[in-house]
Design an enzyme around this catalytic site. Structure first.
Site, short mmCIF file in Angstrom:
data_model
loop_
_atom_site.label_atom_id
_atom_site.label_comp_id
_atom_site.label_asym_id
_atom_site.label_seq_id
_atom_site.Cartn_x
_atom_site.Cartn_y
_atom_site.Cartn_z
N ASP A 73 11.35 -2.97 -7.75
CA ASP A 73 12.98 -3.30 -8.31
C ASP A 73 12.61 -4.84 -9.48
O ASP A 73 12.40 -4.45 -10.09
CB ASP A 73 13.86 -3.44 -7.83
CG ASP A 73 14.45 -2.05 -8.11
OD1 ASP A 73 14.50 -1.10 -8.62
OD2 ASP A 73 15.62 -2.22 -7.33
N GLU A 114 2.68 -1.04 -11.54
CA GLU A 114 4.62 -0.86 -10.54
C GLU A 114 5.44 -0.02 -12.03
O GLU A 114 6.58 -0.06 -11.67
CB GLU A 114 4.95 -2.24 -10.77
CG GLU A 114 4.16 -3.35 -10.03
CD GLU A 114 4.71 -5.09 -9.78
OE1 GLU A 114 5.85 -4.76 -9.43
OE2 GLU A 114 3.78 -5.23 -8.93
N THR A 149 0.35 4.02 -3.09
CA THR A 149 0.16 4.34 -4.11
C THR A 149 -1.35 5.64 -3.02
O THR A 149 -1.78 4.65 -2.51
CB THR A 149 -0.31 4.32 -5.26
OG1 THR A 149 0.27 3.26 -6.09
CG2 THR A 149 -1.22 5.00 -6.39
N ALA A 155 0.73 -1.24 0.15
CA ALA A 155 0.27 -0.26 -0.05
C ALA A 155 0.84 1.33 0.45
O ALA A 155 0.99 1.60 1.00
CB ALA A 155 -1.26 0.23 0.92
N ARG A 207 -8.23 -19.17 -41.35
CA ARG A 207 -8.64 -18.14 -42.01
C ARG A 207 -8.11 -17.18 -43.50
O ARG A 207 -7.58 -17.71 -43.39
CB ARG A 207 -8.51 -16.99 -41.06
CG ARG A 207 -9.07 -15.42 -41.49
CD ARG A 207 -10.52 -15.16 -41.73
NE ARG A 207 -11.13 -14.47 -41.84
CZ ARG A 207 -12.53 -14.01 -42.13
NH1 ARG A 207 -13.23 -15.25 -41.93
NH2 ARG A 207 -12.77 -12.90 -42.59
N1 COS Z 1 17.01 0.84 -4.24
C1 COS Z 1 16.52 1.80 -2.99
N2 COS Z 1 16.90 2.90 -2.80
C2 COS Z 1 16.85 3.82 -3.98
C3 COS Z 1 16.18 3.61 -4.92
C4 COS Z 1 16.18 1.79 -4.87
N3 COS Z 1 15.54 1.39 -6.40
N4 COS Z 1 15.21 4.38 -5.91
C5 COS Z 1 16.18 5.54 -4.97
N5 COS Z 1 16.44 5.50 -4.09
C6 COS Z 1 17.29 6.12 -2.95
C7 COS Z 1 18.05 6.92 -3.09
O1 COS Z 1 18.83 6.70 -3.70
C8 COS Z 1 17.00 8.03 -2.61
O2 COS Z 1 18.74 8.11 -0.77
P1 COS Z 1 19.77 8.86 -1.05
O3 COS Z 1 18.97 10.19 -1.23
O4 COS Z 1 19.90 8.66 0.41
O5 COS Z 1 20.23 8.17 -1.56
C9 COS Z 1 15.99 8.38 -1.99
O6 COS Z 1 15.78 6.51 -2.48
C10 COS Z 1 15.02 8.86 -3.02
O7 COS Z 1 14.72 8.59 -4.19
P2 COS Z 1 15.28 9.50 -5.45
O8 COS Z 1 15.51 10.92 -5.57
O9 COS Z 1 15.25 8.80 -6.38
O10 COS Z 1 13.15 10.18 -5.15
P3 COS Z 1 11.95 10.81 -6.24
O11 COS Z 1 11.48 11.30 -5.21
O12 COS Z 1 12.86 11.50 -7.29
O13 COS Z 1 11.49 9.39 -7.16
C11 COS Z 1 10.72 7.15 -8.49
C12 COS Z 1 12.24 8.20 -7.67
C13 COS Z 1 10.10 8.79 -9.40
C14 COS Z 1 11.51 6.55 -9.20
C15 COS Z 1 9.93 6.99 -7.74
O14 COS Z 1 8.79 7.69 -7.05
C16 COS Z 1 8.92 5.85 -8.44
O15 COS Z 1 8.95 4.63 -8.69
N6 COS Z 1 7.70 6.82 -8.63
C17 COS Z 1 6.73 5.17 -9.10
C18 COS Z 1 6.40 4.60 -7.81
C19 COS Z 1 5.61 3.40 -8.69
O16 COS Z 1 6.49 2.61 -9.01
N7 COS Z 1 4.33 3.34 -8.09
C20 COS Z 1 3.92 2.01 -8.43
C21 COS Z 1 2.77 1.81 -7.78
S1 COS Z 1 3.41 0.95 -6.29
S2 COS Z 1 2.55 -1.20 -7.63
#
Ligand code: COS
Length: 386
Positions: free
Chosen positions: A244, A368, A126, A124, A272
């Site tokens: 990931d 995702e 979003t 949870a 077909r």
């Molecule tokens: N693994 C570990 N740490 C991660 C990471 C990953 N894959 N991605 C980001 N982080 C860490 C960063 O390193 C950063 O920490 P540090 O400052 O200590 O280095 C912190 O998390 C914040 O990361 P970032 O600056 O990249 O955050 P943003 O707010 O710019 O957001 C995105 C990054 C856009 C990639 C993220 O908000 C995202 O994935 N959004 C989509 C969400 C999604 O997939 N939703 C689907 C619904 S859920 S099923």
């Protein structure tokens, strides 16, 4: 590189393929019509261990590894993506937070229930104001004595209506947000203040249900912070790491569906008849079949390669997982479009599954993480030299 499939895993995948053919294929249309997977089929999934594919064996799972999980999803998605979806959250976003960052006590308490399929686990994150911008969640958690009190509303939660355990992300420090201000909590459905909200009406994915989850002064014991006290504020990283793997296995699901669409198209094109001969003899149809097969081959190879990388721990797969999600989901959507074109008017009718695949696959470019988010993740990693 070596994607040789160990004998034991191949036997398991063969069992799943038999289950797909004997049990899932015959009810796929019924599930679509009734928007419901029969309980006895879910029970067989439990008995086959499918809810615990990725969960470590010490907690009752099959621990098949990333490649194994991909092979099973690929097989299950050749029939109807909702079957993968029902086991998907327990193996993925509903358990990963605990596996990656949970305490030993949390793993022992929850993973066996998720592995057996006795409980359904969900993710949870979003919210209405936090889709792609996940760090903008508004759900809050406030410490009160030996509890945290959660308030907020999540939406689009896959398997939300049947969830027994939710990994919930909430703000514990408004200033820090993604960097130390978001915490992950393990919330059981029986906790006070937990409720399932509206069940969402969707374009497709019938048989897989999505809903809101509502937290109103929801009391969560302090021991249910994922990873314990030390992990307060580290929830955003837990969420990102969880996604990931989900992005990688989503690729597997789309490869499976794309393969099914190619197989259906090959069969239909040879049956077909138009202009006095099977349409498979026309070059324009052959071009589409060739394009579909080539794209599937490319998608499958990158999927297996990224899964192999993750399993062998040769390197982190953040960039590769985003690439797999981006390529495979788009590839499968193109394949679905071509399949509808080959089927012509029949491709638009509900008598043939291509119409359903076409609708169901559209979601894969969104959930995702959207296409746009995958590109952002890939580019950021490239620029960091990863
Ligand atoms: N693994 C570990 N740490 C991660 C990471 C990953 N894959 N991605 C980001 N982080 C860490 C960063 O390193 C950063 O920490 P540090 O400052 O200590 O280095 C912190 O998390 C914040 O990361 P970032 O600056 O990249 O955050 P943003 O707010 O710019 O957001 C995105 C990054 C856009 C990639 C993220 O908000 C995202 O994935 N959004 C989509 C969400 C999604 O997939 N939703 C689907 C619904 S859920 S099923």
């Amino acid at each position: 590189m070596n994607y040789d499939i160990p004998e034991e895993l191949q036997a398991m995948v063969d069992t799943v393929k038999r289950f797909v053919k004997q049990d899932l294929m015959p009810i796929s249309q019924q599930v679509e019509d009734e928007d419901h997977i029969p309980e006895e089929v879910i029970q067989t999934m439990r008995e086959l261990g499918l809810f615990g594919l990725s969960i470590p064996a010490q907690y009752g799972g099959l621990e098949v590894g990333t490649l194994g999980e991909c092979l099973v999803y690929e097989a299950m998605s050749t029939v109807n993506a909702c079957f993968r979806s029902i086991i998907g959250t327990n193996n993925g976003i509903g358990s990963q937070g605990i596996i990656l960052d949970g305490t030993e006590e949390q793993r022992e308490r929850y993973l066996p229930k998720l592995a057996s399929g006795e409980w359904i686990g969900v993710f949870a994150l979003t919210e209405p104001e936090a889709g792609s911008d996940a760090a903008n969640i508004q759900t809050t958690a406030e410490r009160k004595g030996d509890h945290w009190v959660l308030n907020g509303r999540k939406h689009f939660i896959t398997n939300g209506p049947s969830a027994d355990l939710a990994t919930v992300f909430a703000v514990t420090d408004k200033e820090k947000r993604a960097r130390g201000g978001i915490t992950a909590f393990l919330v059981e459905k029986d906790f006070e203040g937990y409720a399932v909200g509206t069940i969402e009406r969707k374009m497709g994915m019938r048989g897989s249900h999505t809903s809101e989850l509502i937290f109103e002064d929801c009391k969560v014991p302090v021991e249910n912070v994922v990873g314990g006290e030390a992990n307060i504020g580290q929830g955003f990283k837990t969420a990102m790491k969880t996604l990931d793997k989900g992005r990688l296995t989503m690729g597997a699901s789309t490869v499976g569906s794309a393969q099914a669409l190619l197989d259906l198209s090959l069969e239909y094109a040879q049956q077909r008849v138009q202009f006095g001969k099977p349409i498979s003899e026309f070059q324009s149809i052959q071009n589409m079949l060739a394009e579909m097969a080539t794209n599937i081959y490319a998608g499958r190879q990158m999927l297996y390669h990224a899964a192999w990388l993750r399993d062998t721990k040769a390197k982190p797969v953040v960039k590769e997982a985003a690439m797999v999600k981006l390529f495979c989901t788009n590839m499968a959507n193109r394949v679905a479009d071509m399949a509808v074109q080959i089927f012509g008017g029949m491709g638009y009718m509900k008598e043939f599954p291509v119409e359903r695949f076409y609708r169901d696959l559209r979601l894969t470019r969104i959930y995702e993480g959207t296409d746009e988010i995958q590109r952002l993740v890939i580019a950021r990693n490239l620029l960091k030299g990863n």
